[in-house]
Design an enzyme around this catalytic site. Sequence first.
Site, PDB file in Angstrom:
ATOM      1  N   SER A 101       0.812  -1.210   0.000  1.00  0.00           N
ATOM      2  CA  SER A 101       0.000   0.000   0.000  1.00  0.00           C
ATOM      3  C   SER A 101       0.852   1.270   0.000  1.00  0.00           C
ATOM      4  CB  SER A 101      -0.951  -0.028   1.198  1.00  0.00           C
ATOM      5  OG  SER A 101      -1.919   0.989   1.117  1.00  0.00           O
ATOM      6  N   ASP A 240      -2.283   6.626  -3.554  1.00  0.00           N
ATOM      7  CA  ASP A 240      -1.129   5.966  -2.938  1.00  0.00           C
ATOM      8  C   ASP A 240      -0.669   4.818  -3.825  1.00  0.00           C
ATOM      9  OD1 ASP A 240      -3.183   4.174  -2.429  1.00  0.00           O
ATOM     10  OD2 ASP A 240      -2.454   3.619  -0.454  1.00  0.00           O
ATOM     11  N   ASP A 242      -1.005   1.650  -4.042  1.00  0.00           N
ATOM     12  CA  ASP A 242      -1.896   0.618  -4.586  1.00  0.00           C
ATOM     13  C   ASP A 242      -3.268   1.162  -4.948  1.00  0.00           C
ATOM     14  OD1 ASP A 242      -2.860   0.891  -1.962  1.00  0.00           O
ATOM     15  OD2 ASP A 242      -3.449  -1.209  -1.836  1.00  0.00           O
ATOM     16  N   ASP A 244      -5.759   2.658  -3.288  1.00  0.00           N
ATOM     17  CA  ASP A 244      -6.977   2.609  -2.470  1.00  0.00           C
ATOM     18  C   ASP A 244      -7.110   3.809  -1.543  1.00  0.00           C
ATOM     19  OD1 ASP A 244      -5.050   1.997  -0.583  1.00  0.00           O
ATOM     20  OD2 ASP A 244      -5.988   0.134   0.096  1.00  0.00           O
TER      21      ASP A 244
END
Length: 446
Positions: A101, A240, A242, A244
């Site tokens: 992430s 960010d 990834d 999400d």
Amino acid sequence: MTRKYFGTDGIRGKVGEYPITADFFLKLGWAAGRVFATEGHGFVLVGKDTRISGYMFESALEAGLTAAGVDTRLLGPMPTPGVAYLTRTLRAQAGIVISASHNPYYDNGIKFFSVQGTKLPDEIEQRIEEYMDSPMTTVESSKLGKAKRLVDAPGRYIEFCKASVPTKLDFTGMRIIIDCAHGATYHIAPHVFSEVGAEVVTIGAEPDGLNINDECGATKPEKLAATVLSYRADLGIALDGDGDRLVMVDHKGEIVDGDELIYIIAKARLDIGLMSGPIVGTLMTNLGMEHGLKKLGLELLRANVGDRYVMEMLTEHKGILGGENSGHIICLDKTTTGDGIIAALQILAEMQTSGKSLHELKSGMQKYPQVLVNVRTDKKINPAENEIIQKAVKAVEKKLGDSGRVLLRASGTEPLIRVMVEGQQADLVGNYAHQIADDVKKAMEA
């Protein structure tokens, strides 16, 4: 039963340090494959972000799944919410994301999605962990899994994102700066926003395996803010690694966080009669948002910190909107998990519908100053059960009344007691936070 490997959001850590190693991912792929194989014949999707270790872990997972007799569809770099969407629409047995992430490149992790595009049920994670403690075996050669690339995955997800706003809306003339954090949205987000008509300037879209989240993206939006001002753009979008998380920047260069964005989306839904159920935030959600929602006649519920807990509370109370001030925003009327691109499109849609700037839209709620003080502790202490600490907290709460609040919680990862105080006056809030922190230290010395 306590889980050995899975945390609240999958498994995450530093690459090369157990369990974030190639041999662990090989075994995890096999263990997951054994569980999925018992659910019937099908395939598993595997996506990743752009960090360099993703190549290694993708290969290890593929080998483990193959050994268990499970077919694999490799997506390559794909945002976490994109994997969730594709898992659901392609009716895969599961989706796997290799990502840490918003963490730096030297971290990595893994998370799973069910066929419904939601986090795996606890019982499935438990069954995977049980296989992790068994010797690894390989099915006979004729039953080995097969792997292939799903080359049209980005296009499928791009179209899904675009469909989350009405086609009648035309964003022509809107200038947007997009910061992809050198992450998994680098080849997707620019297409989404340009294809709905916006003029797009992209930064943070040249991943090299090492620069993901490096002084950019949703956790570091300062460069985006400067770029918005430089280009005289209407707004900036920071995602960010990834995809999400979402943080935005208005035309004045002011950062708009998750709480403010959730408020804007909630009001927009309410105005057109599509808001249902409570909004779910967390213990860290700004009190200003709660008060702003209350003025609209909307209820805010607070879950523990973590999008998993937000999702659980949304499901329990039949809500459609929730998230965190960090930028995890869940629009359950549009998708099944937190999605930065889809959340941003909802904001753009409201700007276009209302004719208001992002700066004007966020003014409906006033964020209260928050001060967080971390107190390091060398012994376990429960703030809720300590008389000295509770006396200090109650004294401050009495002074704040309805215009502020106090939150104390023990860190789940470090030996810290986190003291958070928020209220309308910044100087008083700071003083109160340090007063309580001093009393926490006294309690530890007692």
